[in-house]
Design a protein around this motif. Structure first.
Motif, PDB file in Angstrom:
ATOM      1  N   PHE A  13       0.822  -1.210   0.000  1.00 26.24           N
ATOM      2  CA  PHE A  13       0.000   0.000   0.000  1.00 26.24           C
ATOM      3  C   PHE A  13       0.855   1.259   0.000  1.00 26.24           C
ATOM      4  CE2 PHE A  13      -2.135   3.313   2.562  1.00 26.24           C
ATOM      5  CZ  PHE A  13      -3.165   3.626   1.684  1.00 26.24           C
ATOM      6  N   LEU A  14       1.857   1.300   0.876  1.00 30.91           N
ATOM      7  CA  LEU A  14       2.723   2.476   0.930  1.00 30.91           C
ATOM      8  C   LEU A  14       3.508   2.641  -0.372  1.00 30.91           C
ATOM      9  CD1 LEU A  14       4.103   2.312   4.595  1.00 30.91           C
ATOM     10  CD2 LEU A  14       2.292   3.786   3.678  1.00 30.91           C
ATOM     11  N   ALA A  15       3.934   1.534  -0.953  1.00 26.56           N
ATOM     12  CA  ALA A  15       4.649   1.609  -2.227  1.00 26.56           C
ATOM     13  C   ALA A  15       3.736   2.136  -3.327  1.00 26.56           C
ATOM     14  CB  ALA A  15       5.198   0.235  -2.606  1.00 26.56           C
ATOM     15  N   ALA A  16       2.483   1.670  -3.345  1.00 29.86           N
ATOM     16  CA  ALA A  16       1.543   2.132  -4.363  1.00 29.86           C
ATOM     17  C   ALA A  16       1.276   3.627  -4.219  1.00 29.86           C
ATOM     18  CB  ALA A  16       0.234   1.348  -4.260  1.00 29.86           C
ATOM     19  N   VAL A  17       1.016   4.067  -3.004  1.00 27.75           N
ATOM     20  CA  VAL A  17       0.769   5.496  -2.779  1.00 27.75           C
ATOM     21  C   VAL A  17       1.994   6.319  -3.158  1.00 27.75           C
ATOM     22  CG1 VAL A  17       0.315   7.240  -1.014  1.00 27.75           C
ATOM     23  CG2 VAL A  17      -0.977   5.096  -1.011  1.00 27.75           C
ATOM     24  N   SER A  18       3.168   5.819  -2.827  1.00 23.91           N
ATOM     25  CA  SER A  18       4.399   6.541  -3.158  1.00 23.91           C
ATOM     26  C   SER A  18       4.567   6.677  -4.670  1.00 23.91           C
ATOM     27  CB  SER A  18       5.617   5.820  -2.563  1.00 23.91           C
ATOM     28  OG  SER A  18       5.542   5.775  -1.154  1.00 23.91           O
ATOM     29  N   PHE A  19       4.382   5.576  -5.398  1.00 21.29           N
ATOM     30  CA  PHE A  19       4.485   5.642  -6.859  1.00 21.29           C
ATOM     31  C   PHE A  19       3.426   6.574  -7.441  1.00 21.29           C
ATOM     32  CE2 PHE A  19       6.815   1.470  -6.701  1.00 21.29           C
ATOM     33  CZ  PHE A  19       7.957   1.914  -7.356  1.00 21.29           C
ATOM     34  N   GLY A  20       2.222   6.533  -6.875  1.00 18.27           N
ATOM     35  CA  GLY A  20       1.171   7.408  -7.371  1.00 18.27           C
ATOM     36  C   GLY A  20       1.473   8.878  -7.150  1.00 18.27           C
ATOM     37  N   LEU A  21       1.922   9.228  -5.947  1.00 16.22           N
ATOM     38  CA  LEU A  21       2.239  10.631  -5.647  1.00 16.22           C
ATOM     39  C   LEU A  21       3.442  11.114  -6.453  1.00 16.22           C
ATOM     40  CD1 LEU A  21       1.690  10.691  -1.771  1.00 16.22           C
ATOM     41  CD2 LEU A  21       0.176  11.575  -3.561  1.00 16.22           C
ATOM     42  N   ILE A  22       4.440  10.257  -6.618  1.00 15.18           N
ATOM     43  CA  ILE A  22       5.601  10.642  -7.428  1.00 15.18           C
ATOM     44  C   ILE A  22       5.174  10.853  -8.882  1.00 15.18           C
ATOM     45  CG2 ILE A  22       7.860   9.897  -8.275  1.00 15.18           C
ATOM     46  CD1 ILE A  22       8.222   8.410  -5.622  1.00 15.18           C
ATOM     47  N   SER A  23       4.230  10.034  -9.369  1.00 15.31           N
ATOM     48  CA  SER A  23       3.713  10.221 -10.720  1.00 15.31           C
ATOM     49  C   SER A  23       3.061  11.590 -10.873  1.00 15.31           C
ATOM     50  CB  SER A  23       2.701   9.124 -11.057  1.00 15.31           C
ATOM     51  OG  SER A  23       3.289   7.851 -11.028  1.00 15.31           O
ATOM     52  N   ILE A  24       2.307  12.010  -9.866  1.00 16.64           N
ATOM     53  CA  ILE A  24       1.678  13.334  -9.907  1.00 16.64           C
ATOM     54  C   ILE A  24       2.739  14.428  -9.929  1.00 16.64           C
ATOM     55  CG2 ILE A  24       0.232  14.943  -8.603  1.00 16.64           C
ATOM     56  CD1 ILE A  24      -1.360  12.530  -7.609  1.00 16.64           C
ATOM     57  N   ILE A  25       3.769  14.278  -9.114  1.00 18.64           N
ATOM     58  CA  ILE A  25       4.863  15.258  -9.107  1.00 18.64           C
ATOM     59  C   ILE A  25       5.548  15.302 -10.464  1.00 18.64           C
ATOM     60  CG2 ILE A  25       7.120  15.786  -8.109  1.00 18.64           C
ATOM     61  CD1 ILE A  25       6.094  14.586  -5.474  1.00 18.64           C
ATOM     62  N   PHE A  26       5.742  14.138 -11.072  1.00 18.57           N
ATOM     63  CA  PHE A  26       6.402  14.072 -12.378  1.00 18.57           C
ATOM     64  C   PHE A  26       5.568  14.755 -13.455  1.00 18.57           C
ATOM     65  CE2 PHE A  26      10.239  11.379 -13.254  1.00 18.57           C
ATOM     66  CZ  PHE A  26      10.704  11.351 -11.950  1.00 18.57           C
ATOM     67  N   VAL A  27       4.253  14.490 -13.479  1.00 17.61           N
ATOM     68  CA  VAL A  27       3.441  15.084 -14.539  1.00 17.61           C
ATOM     69  C   VAL A  27       3.337  16.597 -14.373  1.00 17.61           C
ATOM     70  CG1 VAL A  27       1.157  14.839 -13.434  1.00 17.61           C
ATOM     71  CG2 VAL A  27       1.369  14.732 -15.937  1.00 17.61           C
ATOM     72  N   LEU A  28       3.300  17.070 -13.118  1.00 21.82           N
ATOM     73  CA  LEU A  28       3.289  18.519 -12.883  1.00 21.82           C
ATOM     74  C   LEU A  28       4.625  19.140 -13.291  1.00 21.82           C
ATOM     75  CD1 LEU A  28       1.429  18.717  -9.449  1.00 21.82           C
ATOM     76  CD2 LEU A  28       0.638  19.667 -11.631  1.00 21.82           C
ATOM     77  N   THR A  29       5.714  18.481 -12.950  1.00 15.67           N
ATOM     78  CA  THR A  29       7.036  18.979 -13.344  1.00 15.67           C
ATOM     79  C   THR A  29       7.165  19.014 -14.860  1.00 15.67           C
ATOM     80  OG1 THR A  29       8.001  18.056 -11.326  1.00 15.67           O
ATOM     81  CG2 THR A  29       9.522  18.615 -13.116  1.00 15.67           C
ATOM     82  N   TRP A  30       6.634  18.002 -15.507  1.00 14.75           N
ATOM     83  CA  TRP A  30       6.710  17.958 -16.976  1.00 14.75           C
ATOM     84  C   TRP A  30       6.025  19.151 -17.616  1.00 14.75           C
ATOM     85  CZ3 TRP A  30       2.943  14.867 -20.402  1.00 14.75           C
ATOM     86  CH2 TRP A  30       3.314  14.976 -21.742  1.00 14.75           C
ATOM     87  N   VAL A  31       4.760  19.413 -17.224  1.00 16.52           N
ATOM     88  CA  VAL A  31       4.021  20.487 -17.894  1.00 16.52           C
ATOM     89  C   VAL A  31       4.499  21.867 -17.465  1.00 16.52           C
ATOM     90  CG1 VAL A  31       2.003  19.006 -18.170  1.00 16.52           C
ATOM     91  CG2 VAL A  31       2.141  20.511 -16.184  1.00 16.52           C
ATOM     92  N   LEU A  32       5.019  21.981 -16.246  1.00 20.05           N
ATOM     93  CA  LEU A  32       5.464  23.291 -15.759  1.00 20.05           C
ATOM     94  C   LEU A  32       6.895  23.617 -16.184  1.00 20.05           C
ATOM     95  CD1 LEU A  32       3.982  23.222 -12.130  1.00 20.05           C
ATOM     96  CD2 LEU A  32       3.081  24.446 -14.121  1.00 20.05           C
ATOM     97  N   HIS A  33       7.735  22.612 -16.291  1.00 19.66           N
ATOM     98  CA  HIS A  33       9.139  22.846 -16.620  1.00 19.66           C
ATOM     99  C   HIS A  33       9.439  22.658 -18.108  1.00 19.66           C
ATOM    100  CE1 HIS A  33      13.476  23.019 -16.125  1.00 19.66           C
ATOM    101  NE2 HIS A  33      13.596  21.830 -16.718  1.00 19.66           N
ATOM    102  N   TYR A  34       8.950  21.581 -18.693  1.00 22.10           N
ATOM    103  CA  TYR A  34       9.270  21.274 -20.086  1.00 22.10           C
ATOM    104  C   TYR A  34       8.237  21.833 -21.068  1.00 22.10           C
ATOM    105  CZ  TYR A  34      12.806  17.960 -18.438  1.00 22.10           C
ATOM    106  OH  TYR A  34      13.919  17.379 -17.846  1.00 22.10           O
ATOM    107  N   ARG A  35       7.007  21.969 -20.633  1.00 24.37           N
ATOM    108  CA  ARG A  35       5.951  22.440 -21.518  1.00 24.37           C
ATOM    109  C   ARG A  35       5.583  23.879 -21.178  1.00 24.37           C
ATOM    110  NH1 ARG A  35       5.767  20.598 -25.991  1.00 24.37           N
ATOM    111  NH2 ARG A  35       7.920  20.007 -25.585  1.00 24.37           N
ATOM    112  N   GLU A  36       4.369  24.308 -21.543  1.00 27.90           N
ATOM    113  CA  GLU A  36       4.000  25.725 -21.434  1.00 27.90           C
ATOM    114  C   GLU A  36       3.293  26.079 -20.141  1.00 27.90           C
ATOM    115  OE1 GLU A  36       3.234  23.658 -23.817  1.00 27.90           O
ATOM    116  OE2 GLU A  36       4.375  24.323 -25.569  1.00 27.90           O
ATOM    117  N   GLY A  37       3.229  25.173 -19.187  1.00 30.97           N
ATOM    118  CA  GLY A  37       2.550  25.471 -17.927  1.00 30.97           C
ATOM    119  C   GLY A  37       1.073  25.144 -18.008  1.00 30.97           C
ATOM    120  N   LEU A  38       0.290  25.738 -17.125  1.00 29.88           N
ATOM    121  CA  LEU A  38      -1.138  25.472 -17.032  1.00 29.88           C
ATOM    122  C   LEU A  38      -1.931  26.770 -17.150  1.00 29.88           C
ATOM    123  CD1 LEU A  38      -1.078  22.958 -14.036  1.00 29.88           C
ATOM    124  CD2 LEU A  38      -1.549  22.377 -16.433  1.00 29.88           C
TER     125      LEU A  38
END
Length: 280
Positions: A13-38
């Motif tokens: 459970f903790l591993a799943a939540v960790s992977f899920g939260l890190i995925s959210i951080i990654f997708v936000l970093t992608w659109v804010l840093h590499y793309r045009e933001g929100l």
């Protein structure tokens, strides 16, 4: 469940939540840093809401909703409360997914890009329609107490299978969307040249796969299924009669490891599983 299984559950459970939260951080970093933001202006910044809301809602929240019944810390809560939690998380995931689809259609229309031409878009819309049907039937059969018990018991295997199938399809479709976006968006250097953005998003894809795999593992372990209300009441009664009392002389706290080990546990679990299908 035995203490070893309980530790395994907590780890998974903790591993799943960790992977899920890190995925959210990654997708936000992608659109804010590499793309045009929100933004919500019809441009590329509005499109970026699509991957963000899909990962947050359609992937992460849907995954948590699937396993919320199996969290042993909630087993003292009534089944009705957990039904509302299960349905509420799914409803929130659905709302975020709808907004994500509105964002991509709005961007396509403003940029004069055709809609619904790719396999990614076909699968994505199909998953959303199936999810909406799953949500309506789930609420109608299990949350609103009007359907006959026989209907609920008969539909439960299909309800469980459909939920896992849709969740898997959503992750697969998200991976297709990430790849499609990189192929179209990366020009200099191209995606095939492995630029930093391409590598970063590939890691995001791996995180989504890991999250999905752990959710499916937790959701398909029969011995991690929530006991029926009758079984839980029996466990609470037996623990109150046990000499191992709580700190204030009351019953010892109910834990998944307590009263569920040994040969009697298997009989209790089988009866509990059968009864749960009738209760849901």
């Amino acid at each position: 469940m035995a203490i070893e299984d309980y530790k395994q559950f907590v780890f998974a459970f903790l591993a799943a939540v960790s992977f899920g939260l890190i995925s959210i951080i990654f997708v936000l970093t992608w659109v804010l840093h590499y793309r045009e933001g929100l933004a919500w202006d019809g441009g590329a910044s509005e499109f970026n809401w699509h991957p963000v809301l899909i990962v947050v809602g359609f992937v992460f929240l849907q995954g948590i909703a699937i396993i919320v019944y199996r969290l042993p810390w909630t087993w003292k809560c009534s089944k009705l409360i957990m039904k509302f939690a299960h349905a509420g998380l799914h409803l929130l995931a659905f709302i975020l997914a709808v907004i994500a689809f509105v964002a991509v259609f709005d961007f396509h229309n403003a940029a004069k890009i055709p809609n619904m031409y790719s396999l990614h878009s076909w699968l994505g819309l199909s998953a959303l329609l199936l999810y909406s049907l799953q949500l309506v039937l789930g609420i109608g059969l299990y949350l609103i107490p009007v359907a006959p018990v026989q209907w609920r018991a008969a539909f439960m295997p299909l309800h469980v299978y459909s939920g896992l199938f849709i969740f898997t399809a959503v992750i697969a479709t998200a991976l297709m969307g990430l790849t499609e976006k990189l192929i179209f968006a990366l020009n200099n250097p191209k995606y095939k040249d492995s630029p930093p953005e391409g590598t970063f998003v590939n890691v995001l894809g791996l995180l989504l796969v890991a999250f999905g795999a752990l959710i499916l593992w937790i959701a398909t372990r029969p011995h991690w299924k929530r006991p029926s209300e009758q079984a839980l009441l029996s466990l609470l009664s037996s623990s109150s009669e046990d000499p191992a009392q709580g700190p204030a002389g009351g019953p010892a706290p109910l834990r998944p490891a307590d009263g569920l080990a040994g040969e009697g546990a298997e009989d209790l679990r089988r009866r509990s599983t059968k009864q749960s299908d009738m209760d849901d």
